[in-house]
Design a protein around this motif. Structure first.
Motif, short mmCIF file in Angstrom:
data_model
loop_
_atom_site.label_atom_id
_atom_site.label_comp_id
_atom_site.label_asym_id
_atom_site.label_seq_id
_atom_site.Cartn_x
_atom_site.Cartn_y
_atom_site.Cartn_z
N ASP A 140 0.81 -1.22 0.00
CA ASP A 140 0.00 0.00 0.00
C ASP A 140 0.84 1.27 0.00
OD1 ASP A 140 -2.43 -1.38 0.03
OD2 ASP A 140 -2.41 -1.56 2.22
N SER A 141 1.93 1.29 0.77
CA SER A 141 2.70 2.52 0.94
C SER A 141 4.16 2.29 0.55
CB SER A 141 2.65 2.99 2.40
OG SER A 141 1.32 3.30 2.76
N VAL A 142 4.64 3.11 -0.36
CA VAL A 142 6.06 3.09 -0.71
C VAL A 142 6.58 4.51 -0.65
CG1 VAL A 142 5.97 1.01 -2.14
CG2 VAL A 142 5.52 3.24 -3.18
N VAL A 143 7.89 4.64 -0.61
CA VAL A 143 8.54 5.94 -0.44
C VAL A 143 9.64 6.08 -1.49
CG1 VAL A 143 10.09 7.24 1.09
CG2 VAL A 143 8.02 6.17 2.02
N MET A 144 9.75 7.26 -2.07
CA MET A 144 10.81 7.53 -3.03
C MET A 144 12.00 8.16 -2.31
SD MET A 144 10.82 9.84 -6.53
CE MET A 144 10.94 11.46 -5.78
N MET A 145 13.16 7.56 -2.49
CA MET A 145 14.41 8.12 -2.00
C MET A 145 15.29 8.44 -3.19
SD MET A 145 17.45 6.40 0.32
CE MET A 145 16.74 6.72 1.95
N LEU A 146 15.97 9.59 -3.12
CA LEU A 146 17.03 9.90 -4.08
C LEU A 146 18.35 9.78 -3.33
CD1 LEU A 146 15.94 10.62 -6.87
CD2 LEU A 146 14.37 11.41 -5.10
N ALA A 147 19.29 9.08 -3.94
CA ALA A 147 20.53 8.79 -3.23
C ALA A 147 21.74 9.01 -4.12
CB ALA A 147 20.52 7.35 -2.72
N CYS A 148 22.79 9.54 -3.52
CA CYS A 148 24.11 9.59 -4.13
C CYS A 148 25.11 9.38 -3.00
CB CYS A 148 24.35 10.90 -4.88
SG CYS A 148 24.47 12.35 -3.82
N GLU A 149 26.38 9.43 -3.31
CA GLU A 149 27.38 9.18 -2.27
C GLU A 149 27.29 10.21 -1.15
OE1 GLU A 149 32.25 8.67 -1.83
OE2 GLU A 149 31.31 8.67 -3.82
N ALA A 150 26.90 11.43 -1.46
CA ALA A 150 26.93 12.51 -0.47
C ALA A 150 25.63 12.69 0.28
CB ALA A 150 27.28 13.82 -1.16
N LEU A 151 24.53 12.10 -0.20
CA LEU A 151 23.23 12.44 0.38
C LEU A 151 22.18 11.38 0.05
CD1 LEU A 151 21.33 14.59 1.75
CD2 LEU A 151 20.99 15.55 -0.55
N ARG A 152 21.32 11.10 1.04
CA ARG A 152 20.08 10.36 0.81
C ARG A 152 18.96 11.28 1.25
NH1 ARG A 152 22.88 6.83 4.35
NH2 ARG A 152 24.12 5.25 3.24
N VAL A 153 17.96 11.47 0.38
CA VAL A 153 16.89 12.39 0.72
C VAL A 153 15.55 11.84 0.23
CG1 VAL A 153 17.21 13.79 -1.37
CG2 VAL A 153 16.17 14.82 0.65
N VAL A 154 14.52 12.06 1.05
CA VAL A 154 13.18 11.55 0.76
C VAL A 154 12.20 12.72 0.75
CG1 VAL A 154 11.27 10.20 1.74
CG2 VAL A 154 13.60 9.27 1.77
N PRO A 155 11.45 12.93 -0.34
CA PRO A 155 10.40 13.94 -0.32
C PRO A 155 9.10 13.36 0.24
CG PRO A 155 10.67 13.08 -2.54
CD PRO A 155 11.68 12.36 -1.68
N ALA A 156 8.47 14.07 1.17
CA ALA A 156 7.23 13.59 1.76
C ALA A 156 6.05 13.74 0.81
CB ALA A 156 6.94 14.35 3.06
N THR A 157 6.09 14.73 -0.07
CA THR A 157 5.14 14.84 -1.17
C THR A 157 5.95 14.92 -2.45
OG1 THR A 157 5.08 17.27 -1.08
CG2 THR A 157 3.48 16.08 0.27
N ILE A 158 5.35 14.52 -3.56
CA ILE A 158 6.19 14.40 -4.76
C ILE A 158 5.66 15.28 -5.90
CG2 ILE A 158 7.34 12.77 -6.32
CD1 ILE A 158 6.91 10.60 -4.27
N HIS A 159 4.93 14.72 -6.83
CA HIS A 159 4.60 15.43 -8.06
C HIS A 159 3.23 16.11 -7.95
CE1 HIS A 159 7.59 12.40 -9.73
NE2 HIS A 159 8.15 13.59 -9.83
#
Length: 330
Positions: A140-159
């Motif tokens: 039901d619930s999934v989360v988008m993470m953007l990741a690189c070597e320097a940072l992992r970040v998750v937006p709580a709202t997206i598009h």
């Protein structure tokens, strides 16, 4: 031996086939993966080896790109989408999910799709790739993470439009997003006690309510609840001071309130190597942080670095998940 990674072909008229070929040329047998798609769509001259089973991929990858053949009805013309191929694109994704769910593949990496082509050619009923994967996995619930070597970040709202963000934020979704992120950091990134930093919505994190009350009325109470559950969380923090090097050293992942608040820092830090990760699935899924790039498909200009990093991260996450599953339950 860890099973190889499955790479779904995505839109064959986009850059997916050529960056798959370039990824193999760089990684070869060092990180075995196999391509699920039609070998006829690969760039001319691509060394490839048809395999009958994913278990053959590690050996084949030393000499050629392993291909688990999936026949498409039509050839692929770079830059020119053919809706008649849409159902085969969907079927490849479904096939890839079956392989990771069965353990035949260790992780799934997805090349970009074109949602318009899938809707036009096959009545694709999902907003995007991620929602289709969640449906296939019955999650039901999934989360988008953007990741690189320097940072992992998750937006709580997206598009969604920026003006709709305040109304879209709610306590339950924010709690779920942070809980899923926390669980994934432990299981898929091997972090024993994850540290999560959470951004405020307003300038200066609302400055005590003088610049907006979302921090006071919504975000802070959610974070207090999660701290009571044992999560290590800081925030709500002013977003403009969260992403310099000293700040990033104090957390393992950041949760932002909206799309650009999350994506601007990671694309500034490492535009070409960012990876899109879907958290909350029962299997590992990564993808390059770009689309089909139809305007440059077939011209030899596509940058494969994001796909290469997506494959590498999928391998590391699969290893971490395997180690976590091997630990004795408390």
């Amino acid at each position: 031996m860890t099973p190889p990674i499955a790479l779904s072909c995505g839109e064959p008229a986009g850059v997916g086939p050529e960056i798959a070929a370039r990824a193999w040329a760089e990684l070869r047998g060092d990180l075995p993966f196999f391509y699920i798609g039609d070998a006829r769509h690969l760039p001319a001259g691509t060394p490839h080896a048809l395999i009958g089973d994913p278990s053959e991929a590690p050996t084949a990858a030393r000499r050629a790109l392993p291909v688990l053949q999936h026949d498409f009805p039509h050839p692929a013309r770079p830059g020119d989408i053919d809706p008649a191929n849409a159902q085969a694109v969907i079927d490849v994704i479904t096939r890839a999910v079956e392989l990771v769910q069965s353990g035949t593949a260790s992780a799934l990496c997805t090349a970009p799709i074109n949602k318009q082509a899938l809707k036009q050619g096959a009545g694709f009923a999902y907003p995007g790739h991620t929602e289709f994967l969640a449906a296939l996995a019955d999650v039901d619930s999934v989360v988008m993470m953007l990741a690189c070597e320097a940072l992992r970040v998750v937006p709580a709202t997206i598009h969604i439009p920026l003006r709709e963000v305040p109304a879209a934020l709610n306590a339950q979704d924010l709690r779920d997003t942070i809980r899923i992120t926390h669980s994934a950091l432990k299981r898929d990134f091997g972090i024993t006690n994850p540290r999560i930093a959470v951004a405020g919505l307003n300038p200066h994190a609302g400055e005590g309510g003088t610049m907006g009350r979302e921090e006071v009325d919504l975000i802070a109470p959610v974070l207090d609840t999660l701290r009571d559950e044992g999560l290590t969380i800081t925030g709500p923090l002013p977003a403009d001071t969260m992403f310099h090097p000293e700040a990033r050293a104090r957390y393992d992942a950041a949760v932002a309130m909206y799309h650009d608040q999350a994506l601007i820092p990671i694309k500034t830090l490492d535009f070409a190597r960012g990876v899109n990760v879907t958290l909350g699935l029962p299997f590992v899924r990564t993808s390059p942080d770009h689309g089909t790039a139809l305007d440059i498909a077939g011209l030899g200009r596509a940058d494969a670095r994001s796909l290469i990093e997506a494959l590498k991260l999928a391998g590391r996450m699969a290893d971490a998940r395997q180690r976590a599953q091997a630990l004795p339950r408390p």
